[in-house]
Design a protein around this motif. Structure first.
Motif, mmCIF file in Angstrom:
data_model
loop_
_atom_site.group_PDB
_atom_site.id
_atom_site.type_symbol
_atom_site.label_atom_id
_atom_site.label_comp_id
_atom_site.label_asym_id
_atom_site.label_seq_id
_atom_site.Cartn_x
_atom_site.Cartn_y
_atom_site.Cartn_z
ATOM 1 N N LYS A 1 -14.462 -15.590 19.203
ATOM 2 C CA LYS A 1 -13.720 -17.010 19.498
ATOM 3 C C LYS A 1 -13.201 -17.782 18.382
ATOM 4 C CE LYS A 1 -15.464 -18.404 24.161
ATOM 5 N NZ LYS A 1 -16.102 -19.313 24.796
ATOM 6 N N GLY A 2 -14.241 -17.774 17.246
ATOM 7 C CA GLY A 2 -13.586 -18.323 15.978
ATOM 8 C C GLY A 2 -12.490 -17.909 15.378
ATOM 9 N N PHE A 3 -12.022 -16.826 15.640
ATOM 10 C CA PHE A 3 -10.758 -16.297 15.156
ATOM 11 C C PHE A 3 -9.487 -16.996 15.565
ATOM 12 C CE2 PHE A 3 -12.640 -11.785 15.114
ATOM 13 C CZ PHE A 3 -13.364 -12.025 14.368
ATOM 14 N N GLY A 4 -9.719 -17.551 16.680
ATOM 15 C CA GLY A 4 -8.454 -18.458 17.350
ATOM 16 C C GLY A 4 -8.166 -17.605 18.679
ATOM 17 N N THR A 5 -6.902 -17.971 19.346
ATOM 18 C CA THR A 5 -6.731 -17.525 20.812
ATOM 19 C C THR A 5 -5.796 -16.534 20.554
ATOM 20 O OG1 THR A 5 -6.938 -19.907 21.380
ATOM 21 C CG2 THR A 5 -5.681 -18.277 23.016
ATOM 22 N N LEU A 6 -5.996 -15.519 21.494
ATOM 23 C CA LEU A 6 -5.247 -14.276 21.287
ATOM 24 C C LEU A 6 -4.583 -14.120 22.702
ATOM 25 C CD1 LEU A 6 -4.547 -11.210 20.658
ATOM 26 C CD2 LEU A 6 -6.462 -10.365 21.718
ATOM 27 N N GLU A 7 -3.233 -14.146 22.646
ATOM 28 C CA GLU A 7 -2.368 -14.083 23.876
ATOM 29 C C GLU A 7 -1.831 -12.481 23.561
ATOM 30 O OE1 GLU A 7 -1.949 -15.691 26.089
ATOM 31 O OE2 GLU A 7 -2.867 -17.662 25.760
ATOM 32 N N ALA A 8 -2.656 -11.627 24.142
ATOM 33 C CA ALA A 8 -2.079 -10.181 23.997
ATOM 34 C C ALA A 8 -0.881 -9.681 24.312
ATOM 35 C CB ALA A 8 -3.258 -9.274 24.687
ATOM 36 N N ASP A 9 0.009 -8.801 23.818
ATOM 37 C CA ASP A 9 1.062 -8.064 24.203
ATOM 38 C C ASP A 9 0.656 -7.280 25.405
ATOM 39 O OD1 ASP A 9 3.647 -7.115 24.371
ATOM 40 O OD2 ASP A 9 3.562 -5.916 22.672
ATOM 41 N N THR A 10 1.516 -7.420 26.472
ATOM 42 C CA THR A 10 1.218 -6.616 27.655
ATOM 43 C C THR A 10 2.017 -5.499 27.819
ATOM 44 O OG1 THR A 10 3.171 -8.039 29.032
ATOM 45 C CG2 THR A 10 0.767 -8.803 29.026
#
Length: 345
Positions: free
Chosen positions: A308-317
């Motif tokens: 979580k500390g890396f930041g928010t991931l919005e993954a490619d679908t």
């Protein structure tokens, strides 16, 4: 005996040791490219839940060829590995079998499964940028921006022919087409600070040393560096960088997977299916993802505090099977552009 021969001999010995009881009740044999200590917690949880014991054979190369050589008598039940290229390679070499299981299909999104059921993504990692905390601002950076002349002499990376980069380039081809991707790759090459070399962690070291400002790397290496008590210098490298989630035009960051496949001649097939069902479950994804600093593939399932500390991931679908189709074209493009020759060639 050289190192390679020693490893092969060790692998053969281990395979022989557990080949005999392969047909016994309550056993499932796992052939793994993942280090045993990384998969032990989730396999122990499986045994605790089911009473089925796991026997693990670890190989750092040649796993598919090993299973081919063993033929119909192979003790392999389940294959555990990383990267879409290795999963598709296992399928193409004919050492997997299709599994159409309602439980597994319900647990795992379609983009992380082989359409024909030959492999299943269990956790995911993102191909991101390591960026200097001191020299790079907070502005968003897209994958396309890596060809922007503003980054000339400021980018580090490992070989373009490495599976992790080939998957990213294959995804770019899927999004942009070959012509645009090749022009972009030429720009990326021109912006390199040095000839591609080393693994992902040494790219963070290069940023720490001031040799470059940004680098391509996988998210989980950041977690490994941050928690490395044996080599505390890696904590310093991790402390010098922040994770930036670059995106394609659809707003998604490229991801790859750790996955599993059902071996073609699995002698303990029922137990093997139970293991894959378990690995796809909410509980197992949390255990496995936390252990390897990756993201669960189940939508909405939270990653560990470190991740979580890396930041928010919005993954490619984009389906990983579509990415895999472009891998050969990506590899040929790397050679054609001369990416691994470095910026001055």
């Amino acid at each position: 005996m050289d190192l390679r021969s020693a490893r092969f001999a060790a692998a053969f010995t281990l395979a022989t040791l557990f080949a005999a009881p392969a047909l016994a009740d309550g056993v499932v044999n796992v052939y793994s490219y993942r280090q045993p200590d990384l998969i032990k917690p989730v396999l122990d949880a499986f045994t605790a839940d089911t009473g089925i014991k796991t026997e693990v054979l670890f190989l750092d190369k040649g796993l598919e060829d090993r299973i081919l050589a063993e033929g119909q008598n192979s003790p392999a039940d389940v294959i555990l590995t990383v990267d879409i290229s290795r999963l598709t390679n296992a399928k193409e070499k004919g050492v997997t079998q299709a599994l159409d299981d309602a439980t597994v299909n319900a647990n795992l999104p379609a983009e992380y499964r082989d359409p024909e059921g030959h492999w299943f993504g269990l956790t995911k990692r993102a191909r991101v940028l390591y960026a200097s905390k001191e020299r790079v601002g907070d502005e968003p950076i897209a994958y396309a921006d890596l060809a922007d002349p503003k980054w000339k002499g400021k980018i580090c990376m490992r070989s373009g022919q490495h599976d992790y980069n080939l998957a990213l380039f294959a995804a770019a081809i899927a999004h942009w087409g070959e012509a645009k991707t090749e022009e972009w790759m030429k720009g990326l090459k021109a912006n390199l600070a040095r000839k591609p070399e080393g693994g992902d962690r040494p790219q963070a070291k290069a940023i720490f040393a001031g040799e470059c400002d940004i680098a391509l790397g996988n998210t989980y290496y950041v977690g490994l560096m941050q928690t490395n008590e044996k080599e505390p210098e890696e904590k310093e490298w991790a402390g010098a960088i922040k994770v930036v989630f670059p995106t394609f035009e659809n707003g998604g960051t490229h991801v790859n997977i750790s996955g599993a496949a059902l071996a073609k001649n699995a002698p303990n097939r029922d137990n093997a299916v139970k293991l894959i069902q378990f690995l796809s479950s909410h509980k197992a994804q949390q255990i496995y993802a936390e252990q390897v600093f990756e993201y669960p593939v189940e939508p909405g399932l939270e990653p560990s505090a470190v991740v979580k500390g890396f930041g928010t991931l919005e993954a490619d679908t984009l389906p990983l099977a579509d990415i895999a189709k472009n891998r050969k074209a990506a590899s040929e493009m790397v050679d054609r552009v001369g990416l691994d020759d470095g910026p001055s060639s």
